[in-house]
Design a protein around this motif. Sequence first.
Motif, PDB file in Angstrom:
ATOM      1  N   ASP A  79       0.796  -1.224   0.000  1.00 29.95           N
ATOM      2  CA  ASP A  79       0.000   0.000   0.000  1.00 29.95           C
ATOM      3  C   ASP A  79       0.827   1.272   0.000  1.00 29.95           C
ATOM      4  N   THR A  80       2.134   1.168   0.258  1.00 27.17           N
ATOM      5  CA  THR A  80       3.020   2.321   0.174  1.00 27.17           C
ATOM      6  C   THR A  80       4.235   1.979  -0.680  1.00 27.17           C
ATOM      7  N   LEU A  81       4.825   3.016  -1.247  1.00 28.09           N
ATOM      8  CA  LEU A  81       5.960   2.843  -2.142  1.00 28.09           C
ATOM      9  C   LEU A  81       7.053   3.814  -1.733  1.00 28.09           C
ATOM     10  N   ALA A  82       8.268   3.311  -1.591  1.00 32.08           N
ATOM     11  CA  ALA A  82       9.422   4.130  -1.226  1.00 32.08           C
ATOM     12  C   ALA A  82      10.371   4.231  -2.412  1.00 32.08           C
ATOM     13  N   TYR A  83      10.919   5.417  -2.633  1.00 30.47           N
ATOM     14  CA  TYR A  83      11.873   5.607  -3.722  1.00 30.47           C
ATOM     15  C   TYR A  83      12.870   6.688  -3.338  1.00 30.47           C
ATOM     16  N   LEU A  84      13.950   6.800  -4.111  1.00 35.35           N
ATOM     17  CA  LEU A  84      14.977   7.791  -3.824  1.00 35.35           C
ATOM     18  C   LEU A  84      14.872   8.996  -4.746  1.00 35.35           C
ATOM     19  N   ASP A  85      15.134  10.154  -4.181  1.00 37.05           N
ATOM     20  CA  ASP A  85      15.365  11.377  -4.928  1.00 37.05           C
ATOM     21  C   ASP A  85      16.811  11.771  -4.634  1.00 37.05           C
ATOM     22  N   LYS A  86      17.325  12.719  -5.378  1.00 39.77           N
ATOM     23  CA  LYS A  86      18.703  13.133  -5.166  1.00 39.77           C
ATOM     24  C   LYS A  86      18.788  14.644  -5.057  1.00 39.77           C
ATOM     25  N   SER A  87      19.514  15.098  -4.050  1.00 43.56           N
ATOM     26  CA  SER A  87      19.752  16.518  -3.857  1.00 43.56           C
ATOM     27  C   SER A  87      21.259  16.755  -3.811  1.00 43.56           C
ATOM     28  N   GLU A  88      21.649  18.005  -3.706  1.00 39.65           N
ATOM     29  CA  GLU A  88      23.082  18.316  -3.610  1.00 39.65           C
ATOM     30  C   GLU A  88      23.662  17.789  -2.304  1.00 39.65           C
ATOM     31  N   GLN A  89      22.807  17.618  -1.297  1.00 39.76           N
ATOM     32  CA  GLN A  89      23.273  17.127   0.006  1.00 39.76           C
ATOM     33  C   GLN A  89      23.317  15.608   0.102  1.00 39.76           C
ATOM     34  N   GLY A  90      22.680  14.907  -0.821  1.00 44.59           N
ATOM     35  CA  GLY A  90      22.678  13.456  -0.781  1.00 44.59           C
ATOM     36  C   GLY A  90      21.368  12.881  -1.275  1.00 44.59           C
ATOM     37  N   TYR A  91      21.193  11.587  -1.057  1.00 44.54           N
ATOM     38  CA  TYR A  91      19.972  10.910  -1.488  1.00 44.54           C
ATOM     39  C   TYR A  91      18.875  11.066  -0.437  1.00 44.54           C
ATOM     40  N   VAL A  92      17.646  11.219  -0.916  1.00 42.79           N
ATOM     41  CA  VAL A  92      16.498  11.415  -0.034  1.00 42.79           C
ATOM     42  C   VAL A  92      15.479  10.319  -0.306  1.00 42.79           C
ATOM     43  N   LEU A  93      15.079   9.613   0.748  1.00 46.65           N
ATOM     44  CA  LEU A  93      14.057   8.588   0.629  1.00 46.65           C
ATOM     45  C   LEU A  93      12.688   9.223   0.803  1.00 46.65           C
ATOM     46  N   LYS A  94      11.784   8.945  -0.125  1.00 46.66           N
ATOM     47  CA  LYS A  94      10.419   9.444  -0.040  1.00 46.66           C
ATOM     48  C   LYS A  94       9.460   8.268  -0.066  1.00 46.66           C
ATOM     49  N   VAL A  95       8.442   8.346   0.764  1.00 45.09           N
ATOM     50  CA  VAL A  95       7.453   7.274   0.868  1.00 45.09           C
ATOM     51  C   VAL A  95       6.082   7.865   0.558  1.00 45.09           C
ATOM     52  N   ARG A  96       5.354   7.226  -0.354  1.00 46.95           N
ATOM     53  CA  ARG A  96       4.042   7.703  -0.781  1.00 46.95           C
ATOM     54  C   ARG A  96       3.010   6.587  -0.706  1.00 46.95           C
ATOM     55  N   GLU A  97       1.753   7.001  -0.562  1.00 52.86           N
ATOM     56  CA  GLU A  97       0.666   6.057  -0.723  1.00 52.86           C
ATOM     57  C   GLU A  97       0.648   5.595  -2.168  1.00 52.86           C
ATOM     58  N   ALA A  98       0.529   4.304  -2.375  1.00 56.04           N
ATOM     59  CA  ALA A  98       0.639   3.765  -3.726  1.00 56.04           C
ATOM     60  C   ALA A  98      -0.482   4.261  -4.627  1.00 56.04           C
ATOM     61  N   GLY A 101      -0.654   8.670  -4.291  1.00 58.02           N
ATOM     62  CA  GLY A 101       0.581   9.422  -4.465  1.00 58.02           C
ATOM     63  C   GLY A 101       0.845  10.388  -3.334  1.00 58.02           C
ATOM     64  N   ARG A 102       0.013  10.383  -2.295  1.00 58.24           N
ATOM     65  CA  ARG A 102       0.201  11.308  -1.174  1.00 58.24           C
ATOM     66  C   ARG A 102       1.527  11.042  -0.478  1.00 58.24           C
ATOM     67  N   LEU A 103       2.299  12.099  -0.278  1.00 57.53           N
ATOM     68  CA  LEU A 103       3.607  11.986   0.348  1.00 57.53           C
ATOM     69  C   LEU A 103       3.462  11.779   1.842  1.00 57.53           C
ATOM     70  N   LEU A 104       4.023  10.678   2.348  1.00 58.43           N
ATOM     71  CA  LEU A 104       3.899  10.343   3.760  1.00 58.43           C
ATOM     72  C   LEU A 104       5.130  10.741   4.558  1.00 58.43           C
ATOM     73  N   SER A 105       6.307  10.566   3.981  1.00 61.24           N
ATOM     74  CA  SER A 105       7.527  10.901   4.712  1.00 61.24           C
ATOM     75  C   SER A 105       8.660  11.231   3.751  1.00 61.24           C
ATOM     76  N   THR A 106       9.597  12.028   4.254  1.00 66.41           N
ATOM     77  CA  THR A 106      10.787  12.431   3.509  1.00 66.41           C
ATOM     78  C   THR A 106      11.975  12.347   4.452  1.00 66.41           C
ATOM     79  N   SER A 107      13.015  11.642   4.057  1.00 64.22           N
ATOM     80  CA  SER A 107      14.175  11.486   4.933  1.00 64.22           C
ATOM     81  C   SER A 107      15.136  12.660   4.807  1.00 64.22           C
ATOM     82  N   LYS A 108      15.972  12.789   5.799  1.00 66.40           N
ATOM     83  CA  LYS A 108      17.082  13.723   5.685  1.00 66.40           C
ATOM     84  C   LYS A 108      18.049  13.176   4.633  1.00 66.40           C
ATOM     85  N   PRO A 109      18.810  14.050   3.946  1.00 65.12           N
ATOM     86  CA  PRO A 109      19.727  13.569   2.901  1.00 65.12           C
ATOM     87  C   PRO A 109      20.739  12.573   3.466  1.00 65.12           C
TER      88      PRO A 109
END
Length: 468
Positions: A79-98, A101-109
């Motif tokens: 029911d949820t999907l996690a994927y990586l984004d990339k910023s200048e500070q590092g990789y960011v994990l984002k978790v959304r409702e499958a 698409g609602r964004l549930l959480s965003t990790s620190k880089p």
Amino acid sequence: MRIGKNVTAALLAGALIGTVSGCSSGGSKDGAPGTPTDVALKSKITPPAAFASEKGWEVRADWMPEGQPYPYALSAKGDTLAYLDKSEQGYVLKVREAVSGRLLSTSKPWKAPEPTEEQTEDPDGLLTVPRVSLITGGEREYFAVWAYGKKSKDQLHSAKEVISAAFYPADASGDIAPSGTADVEASAEDGATDVNVFPGARGLLVIPRSEDAVLLSPDGKVTPGISKVKLGGKPSDLNINIAFPGPDGLVTNGRLEGGIYSGGFGVDGGWHSATVTPPGVDSVLKGESASTGPWETPNGRINSATGNYLIAGWYTTSDNPISAIHDLATGKLRATAPCENIGTPYDLRTPKRPDRYETPAGLSPNGDYLVKGGSVFDLKTGKGHCVGEGKDAKEITLVSVGDDGTAYGLTEREGTEGNMPVSVSAKTGAAKPLPVATTTPDAVAKGAGVFITYASQYIRLIVLNARN
């Protein structure tokens, strides 16, 4: 995943976008948690009829190197999907409702290790992007972000090859920090050329050299020196080619001390394959060698795993192989199919689908159906089917399966022909071709299909709602 230092081929598919404020270096933008901003569906693909091409969401990963597999993972319920984004500070994990698409959480880089010389020299063949793996854990699930590369303690120390990992609770919300991080040296020694990484219920099992293994736990704890197990009451070396940190101990194939293959599989100190033999299969194989005389060995061998299940191969007295699905915790037989199933390699290479050898097993969100290679299993009835066999039949590699028992895959490529998309019924084993323009799902979530496309020189993660 096996990290082959001399490998120049392309990574096993199977299990990985933005600053914390939401703007990625590649141009994708996300809103704050709870807002599906800027992931509106813009791409037009032709999915199987079970999915709505006009309803869903997408992420464009134009930061990713061409040819690399898109790293993501679904939760156990899908029911949820996690994927990586990339910023200048590092990789960011984002978790959304499958579905929404609602964004549930965003990790620190998170800062990944630097690429090794081999990765730099072969960016189109070796994996250079971190992975995301589901760690089912005990009472809580985690998403592990991990990568292979080189890292130094500080500027006064030389860089070493490592596996670096960060673990994030799958049910966390808002801006999140890792529950634990860990690094383990992964340099090959004594002539060894490979490093294996096996995600499992209790974390990541890393085998950096010889037969020693290290367990990285979600709390960041590192447990080194794992090289021996006890299977069926007998000591055995850990099988470095396939071993999983199951909920009750390491799950692996058996080998007698000294490296002599003994066959059989099971849990360290727990159940053994000799007690879960499929009907019509001998628990012990016997034979005679001209040089060494009579021999016998336990039957059965694990060749893959997914979710709470193991996929094993068994030999029969009629020399007709059987593939079987076993419960990871108990070894209980769940389903069989009258055909051989090819094992999945754990290589740090880019995928070459629809090769059966490089395609991992797929599980439906409700856990009722499983696919692996050219086999599809109905875990409710215990019956499995072999597809793509028979005279003049094209080989079919199955990739994903939905809650209704419909599996999706591709035929092998012949000459100048493309790979024909197909669907297969897990209940009957009947296969049928889909329109040639159809894009088959890379995975099936609860109420949605996950599609990975590589058009226009960048990768898109497209999630389409299932039709009611």
